[in-house]
Design a protein around this motif. Sequence first.
Motif, PDB file in Angstrom:
ATOM      1  N   ILE A  73      47.384  67.204  43.113  1.00  0.00           N
ATOM      2  CA  ILE A  73      48.005  66.060  43.774  1.00  0.00           C
ATOM      3  C   ILE A  73      46.914  65.216  44.421  1.00  0.00           C
ATOM      4  N   SER A  96      49.819  62.656  40.490  1.00  0.00           N
ATOM      5  CA  SER A  96      49.993  64.101  40.305  1.00  0.00           C
ATOM      6  C   SER A  96      49.863  64.446  38.831  1.00  0.00           C
ATOM      7  N   GLY A 105      51.341  60.715  43.243  1.00  0.00           N
ATOM      8  CA  GLY A 105      51.050  61.821  44.139  1.00  0.00           C
ATOM      9  C   GLY A 105      50.982  61.286  45.560  1.00  0.00           C
TER      10      GLY A 105
END
Length: 373
Positions: free
Chosen positions: A167, A171, A190
């Motif tokens: 992350i 992500s 993310g």
Amino acid sequence: MRELYIGLMSGTSIDGVDGVMVDFEGNDLQIVGHRHRSFDPSLRAELLALNLPGDNELHRAALASNALALTYAAVTADLCALGKGRAVRALGAHGQTVRHRPGQFDGVGYTLQLNAPALLAELTGIDVVADLRSRDVAAGGQGAPLVPAFHAARFWRPGEDVAIVNIGGISNLTLLHADGQVRGFDCGPGNALMDLWCQRHRGEPFDAGGQWACGGEVVYALLASALRDAYFALPPPKSTGRDAFHAAWLEALVVTTSTTAAPPRDVQATLCELTAQVIAQDVQRHLAGACELLVCGGGALNVELMRRLTQALPGVRLATTETRGLPPLQVEAAAFAWLARAHVRGEAGNLALVTGARGERILGAMYPASVRR
């Protein structure tokens, strides 16, 4: 035979450079040291700006690349001080991604990482392996994610379905199947959207520990609208970046769902929930038997995000990669040291099942520090 390599990573969060020195012996590795340098605010602002079209881009990108190389060289010097005089065989320098559009426009597309590897070789006196994504794109692949091959080498255990999520700004998920098959792709945002919202409303680069999000309430209409983005329904292989999830995307989301009056803290909580839900849904969809989710990258330090991931994945053990001997902020840099070593050894660095490339390829280009006679 033991060899030292350095990996340098500056990711989509655009917060600075993480570097690791890795001691390889056969298939084993040991982290000798980790160093981080934050970007100078003016360089960070320019790198962020270069993610979008603007005036005089070529000139500005060239100068930003030089400045990035200087930061890389400073991190390298810090690491070499830990090597006790041992020679470093090569360093893998990822560069700073500012555009990522594989397969688009002309059927090939491109991925662009700012870097000045020739300058870095001059500054450090070490062979530099750079431009690690473009060969995969040329072979019809996404050019990302590249870390699943390293994750498999480092974290796979026979008989267990294990997922790893990095992350950063975006992500990316690695799926390690019990039978040895490896899959992976970019899930979506993310930290990037959370960071943008925090910067706008609090003047801070990120929500430390997720403390601001922790006090907010999820705006479910906003969450549902975000989850309808077409990217999330695409089958892998797929990759994304700030080209897709950026400030304008976030602004349009808030406006079109009529949540402009929502407390900013509630929007932050919703963005945190979005990141957790997208990751959890992809784990459940593509590795339903996962017994464990290992988290790395800066998101592993977001306590509220980790809490939401735990809630979204009942029955799945949630832990950081530190439980497997590699701290979360060292994993990506170690992966690019590993990819540099693969290049030097003439080994493929990509996984065609992950990126969609036509086959395995040796990744990167070498910039020797000097002429070898």
